[in-house]
Write an enzyme that holds these catalytic residues in place. Structure first.
Site, mmCIF file in Angstrom:
data_model
loop_
_atom_site.group_PDB
_atom_site.id
_atom_site.type_symbol
_atom_site.label_atom_id
_atom_site.label_comp_id
_atom_site.label_asym_id
_atom_site.label_seq_id
_atom_site.Cartn_x
_atom_site.Cartn_y
_atom_site.Cartn_z
ATOM 1 N N GLN A 109 0.062 -16.569 -3.282
ATOM 2 C CA GLN A 109 -0.459 -17.375 -4.379
ATOM 3 C C GLN A 109 -0.872 -18.743 -3.842
ATOM 4 O O GLN A 109 -0.085 -19.440 -3.200
ATOM 5 C CB GLN A 109 0.563 -17.549 -5.504
ATOM 6 C CG GLN A 109 -0.069 -18.186 -6.729
ATOM 7 C CD GLN A 109 0.905 -18.450 -7.857
ATOM 8 O OE1 GLN A 109 1.834 -19.230 -7.698
ATOM 9 N NE2 GLN A 109 0.686 -17.816 -8.997
ATOM 10 N N TYR A 181 -2.469 -26.211 -15.148
ATOM 11 C CA TYR A 181 -2.580 -26.730 -13.778
ATOM 12 C C TYR A 181 -4.017 -27.201 -13.533
ATOM 13 O O TYR A 181 -4.869 -27.141 -14.419
ATOM 14 C CB TYR A 181 -2.147 -25.663 -12.781
ATOM 15 C CG TYR A 181 -0.656 -25.433 -12.766
ATOM 16 C CD1 TYR A 181 0.212 -26.406 -12.273
ATOM 17 C CD2 TYR A 181 -0.101 -24.255 -13.263
ATOM 18 C CE1 TYR A 181 1.587 -26.208 -12.271
ATOM 19 C CE2 TYR A 181 1.279 -24.052 -13.265
ATOM 20 C CZ TYR A 181 2.117 -25.036 -12.770
ATOM 21 O OH TYR A 181 3.470 -24.849 -12.781
ATOM 22 N N ARG A 318 9.520 -11.910 -19.764
ATOM 23 C CA ARG A 318 10.704 -11.240 -20.308
ATOM 24 C C ARG A 318 10.427 -9.734 -20.484
ATOM 25 O O ARG A 318 10.701 -9.155 -21.537
ATOM 26 C CB ARG A 318 11.149 -11.877 -21.619
ATOM 27 C CG ARG A 318 11.385 -13.379 -21.563
ATOM 28 C CD ARG A 318 12.251 -13.863 -22.698
ATOM 29 N NE ARG A 318 13.637 -13.458 -22.513
ATOM 30 C CZ ARG A 318 14.521 -13.316 -23.502
ATOM 31 N NH1 ARG A 318 14.133 -13.504 -24.754
ATOM 32 N NH2 ARG A 318 15.754 -12.948 -23.256
ATOM 33 N N GLY A 340 9.553 -11.595 -12.847
ATOM 34 C CA GLY A 340 9.862 -12.814 -12.117
ATOM 35 C C GLY A 340 11.356 -13.007 -12.026
ATOM 36 O O GLY A 340 12.024 -12.543 -11.099
ATOM 37 N N ARG A 341 11.925 -13.665 -13.019
ATOM 38 C CA ARG A 341 13.362 -13.938 -13.022
ATOM 39 C C ARG A 341 14.224 -12.669 -12.956
ATOM 40 O O ARG A 341 15.297 -12.697 -12.343
ATOM 41 C CB ARG A 341 13.715 -14.789 -14.246
ATOM 42 C CG ARG A 341 13.147 -16.198 -14.172
ATOM 43 C CD ARG A 341 13.296 -16.951 -15.490
ATOM 44 N NE ARG A 341 12.494 -16.355 -16.541
ATOM 45 C CZ ARG A 341 12.579 -16.701 -17.822
ATOM 46 N NH1 ARG A 341 13.444 -17.619 -18.216
ATOM 47 N NH2 ARG A 341 11.806 -16.135 -18.718
ATOM 48 N N CYS A 364 18.795 -10.804 -16.288
ATOM 49 C CA CYS A 364 18.428 -12.223 -16.304
ATOM 50 C C CYS A 364 18.796 -12.771 -17.676
ATOM 51 O O CYS A 364 18.583 -12.112 -18.698
ATOM 52 C CB CYS A 364 16.932 -12.366 -16.057
ATOM 53 S SG CYS A 364 16.256 -13.975 -16.505
ATOM 54 N N CYS A 367 18.074 -18.325 -18.831
ATOM 55 C CA CYS A 367 18.726 -19.627 -18.983
ATOM 56 C C CYS A 367 18.036 -20.719 -18.185
ATOM 57 O O CYS A 367 18.184 -21.904 -18.485
ATOM 58 C CB CYS A 367 20.192 -19.535 -18.560
ATOM 59 S SG CYS A 367 20.440 -19.193 -16.790
ATOM 60 N N ALA A 414 33.970 -15.497 -14.303
ATOM 61 C CA ALA A 414 34.527 -15.875 -13.005
ATOM 62 C C ALA A 414 35.457 -14.782 -12.482
ATOM 63 O O ALA A 414 35.372 -14.384 -11.313
ATOM 64 C CB ALA A 414 35.270 -17.208 -13.104
ATOM 65 N N ASN A 441 34.443 -16.453 -22.746
ATOM 66 C CA ASN A 441 33.632 -17.247 -23.674
ATOM 67 C C ASN A 441 32.209 -16.731 -23.829
ATOM 68 O O ASN A 441 31.458 -17.227 -24.688
ATOM 69 C CB ASN A 441 33.606 -18.708 -23.219
ATOM 70 C CG ASN A 441 34.894 -19.440 -23.544
ATOM 71 O OD1 ASN A 441 35.594 -19.074 -24.495
ATOM 72 N ND2 ASN A 441 35.231 -20.451 -22.761
#
Length: 665
Positions: A109, A181, A318, A340-341, A364, A367, A414, A441
């Site tokens: 790119q 851009y 997404r 992508g993500r 993903c 976030c 965790a 959580n």
């Protein structure tokens, strides 16, 4: 192979380059992946190769620059194919050769520049643009580019593409008549006020982009594919103000009818494929969609372009749900799926899908904490849920030299990540979770409909730990005595955090956000959310969508001033949604106590006032839950503290810290 997804694995051609399946790695800024001489560093090479190894048919690198004079860029930032051509070709050749070993193709790119959307350069240099227009971020006016500067950039596109071809790239993608851009600033009349041959009519505004593709074809041949990142709609309400999904407004940027006409012209000029999205830096949540945007948000616009032009259409945004991706192909909305993500989160996405292991695809979260947020904060591309992303040659797992029994207290992210990593290395972890399911959580955090990927992450850990045969004990309360009587070699305390509680007098109608989100407490029709951080704002939006009357009370001057998203796309959209959904906001204010009718609030400007409410929802933060650790830290020889129990933070740091500790045990 799962027959259901067979169409996603059919080959396709862009120009005369055949790609083995319908998946393209969408371009993402390669900050941290280049060296001071404008080449890809070893991290960058390993990062792209790992996505090819994972099955992706087409790798499109993140943005690289074609010149460093008209718009200077600090090195090392992102690669530049003309800065030190010999060095670029040498390092890029290693990357393309390794990618080709997996039968994948790779496009470089190449960018004309950022123009008004870049932070102003240091010193007295003004940022460049098509015309003298405002910079996106600060009150600085851009400098109109000269024709000689345009011609110079066009020439460098040809040289840079020739270097890319020499290095083994199969084609290039031009960055971009999208997202506002530099090339897009020329294409959009809202930005382009020129009176020469690069302004005025649509054909003139597209002249810069036309000269780019013509120069590349001249230097590299007509059979060298040149694709274009392209946005047919801008969603600009005004300078630095974007439109929301479903909102009615006057489009100041490029709207769909002009987007169709421009797309036809660009293909006529020689572009071999359009990589379609929508949005602009003024509406950043479209180009960088947070979890508040729906899945597959670009599909309608990709289909519009697919029906208008006769070149392959790539659609990202997404698109990680394979059923959604399949339906987009079957419906004729696009020819290729851009990931992508999702490929940051799981480089093996494509191979796992092909093998029917969809439950093991790491999701993903949209976030932006590890990717765009980290790029802005520290100039480094990473991933919140995948600590190995862009650090494949640094963060990799090695077999344990000595197998250890590890007792993990807590089944939040965790604890789960620590168990996953330990098991992969050959250790014997056991998770003890006091509740009836894993997630910690994430369970209340994943309740709103727009947090579906938080729920998906819990499911991924459940499925992955099951696949690895990790022992999990649910409804298992761990005490000091339980650990002292256990033969574990290592104890990991990952007991998380607890919501902060505030005494407001009569607390019968005062609930924590966690209890409301989990359904343990029912909020009334009128709700005051105390706390305007991320939890408070998302809880307020969730309650408003349920039809409740909601007021946010925040002690600081603005919402999301602390504990908010690090990425402006997420932060900006959440703030815009709060305003759009008519959620009342009181900043610089403090709830004093509950009253018979509601709550008494002390406001900065108007003193004390009473707000009628049925419920007060506390979203004022969390306290580390480390009492167990404190009781054991001098009793257990090898004990570790992880996640919120160590320091209340976000999902990313809980996962990263757990990976770091577990990968070194």
């Amino acid at each position: 192979m799962t027959y259901k997804y067979k169409k996603l694995f059919e080959p396709i051609k862009i120009g005369n380059v055949e790609i083995k399946n319908r998946f393209a790695m969408a371009p993402m800024g390669p900050q941290g992946l280049g060296d001071a001489e404008g080449a890809f560093n070893q991290r960058g090479i390993d990062y792209y190769v790992d996505r090819a190894r994972g099955g992706t048919g087409l790798i499109i690198t993140g943005v690289t620059f074609v010149e460093n004079e008209v718009e200077p860029h600090e090195m090392p930032g992102v690669p530049c194919s003309t800065y030190n051509p010999l060095h670029f070709i040498r390092t890029a050749s290693e990357m393309t050769e390794r990618i080709h070993a997996y039968d994948s193709k790779v496009f470089l790119q190449m960018s004309a520049g950022f123009g008004r959307v870049a932070p102003p350069p240091k010193g007295n240099r003004a940022p460049i643009s098509a015309s003298a227009i405002p910079n996106r971020w600060v009150d600085v006016t851009c400098r109109e580019m000269s024709k000689d500067e345009i011609h110079h950039i066009v020439k460098m596109f040809g040289e840079g593409a020739a270097n890319a071809k020499h290095a083994g790239f199969d084609g290039v993608q031009i960055h971009a008549v999208h997202e506002g851009y530099l090339l897009d600033q020329f294409a959009i009349s809202f930005f382009n006020h020129r009176t020469d041959e690069y302004g005025g009519s649509l054909e003139n505004r597209l002249r810069f982009a036309r000269e780019v593709v013509e120069e590349i074809k001249r230097c590299c041949g007509d059979d060298f594919p040149v694709t274009l990142r392209y946005s047919p709609k801008s969603f600009i309400k005004d300078w630095r103000e974007g439109g929301l999904p479903g909102e009615e407004f006057e489009e100041k940027g490029k709207d769909v009818p002009e987007g169709i006409e421009a797309g036809k012209l660009l293909v006529q000029y020689g572009y071999d494929s359009l990589d379609v999205d929508v949005g602009c830096y003024d509406s950043w949540w479209w180009n960088h969609p947070p979890m508040y945007q729906k899945k597959g948000l670009y599909i309608p616009y990709a289909k519009i372009m697919k029906e208008a032009v006769d070149v392959p259409i790539i659609c990202a945004g997404r698109m990680d749900n394979p059923d959604l991706a399949l339906s987009a192909l079957e419906d004729g909305a696009c020819d290729m799926i851009g990931l992508g993500r999702p490929l940051l989160a799981d480089p093996d996405y494509v191979n796992k899908l092909r093998a029917g292991k969809t439950a093991l695809i790491r999701p993903c979260l949209s976030c932006h904490e590890g990717c765009l947020g980290r790029m802005v904060k520290s100039g480094s591309l990473n991933c919140a849920v995948n600590p190995e992303a862009c650090r494949e040659s640094v963060n990799f797992l090695t077999p344990a030299l000595k197998v250890k029994k590890v007792l993990i207290v807590g089944g939040g992210v965790a604890g789960c990540e620590a168990a996953r990593v330990l098991k992969l290395r050959g250790h014997e972890p056991v998770i003890y979770e006091s509740k009836d399911r894993l997630g910690g959580n994430l369970i209340p955090g994943g309740t709103p409909d727009f947090k579906e990927d938080d729920r998906a992450l819990i499911a991924w850990y459940e499925n992955t730990l099951k696949d690895l045969n990790v022992e999990i004990k649910l409804n298992a309360e761990v005490t000091k005595e339980v650990i002292e009587n256990n033969s574990a070699d290592v104890v990991i305390i990952a007991t998380g955090s607890k919501p902060k509680i505030l005494d407001l007098g009569d607390n019968s109608k005062v609930f924590t956000a966690a209890d409301v989100l989990c359904g343990k407490k029912q909020a009334g029709d009128k709700v005051v959310v105390l706390g305007g951080g991320l939890v408070g704002c998302e809880t307020a939006l969730y309650l408003k969508k349920m039809g409740k009357e909601v007021t946010i009370v925040e002690t600081m001057d603005t919402l999301l001033a602390s504990n908010g998203p690090s990425c402006f796309a997420n932060l900006g959209m959440l703030l815009a949604l709060i305003k759009y959904n008519h959620i009342d906001v009181l900043t610089s204010s403090k709830v004093i106590k509950t009253t018979n009718k509601g709550v008494l609030v002390n406001t900065k400007d108007n003193g004390e006032r009473e707000i009628e409410t049925d419920s007060v929802v506390l979203a004022i933060g969390y306290n580390s839950n480390k009492e167990l650790y404190d009781s054991l830290k001098y009793e257990v020889q090898d004990i570790r503290l992880l996640g919120d129990a160590r320091n209340v933070s976000n999902i990313m740091y809980a996962i990263w810290d757990a990976y770091e500790v577990a990968s070194r045990l």
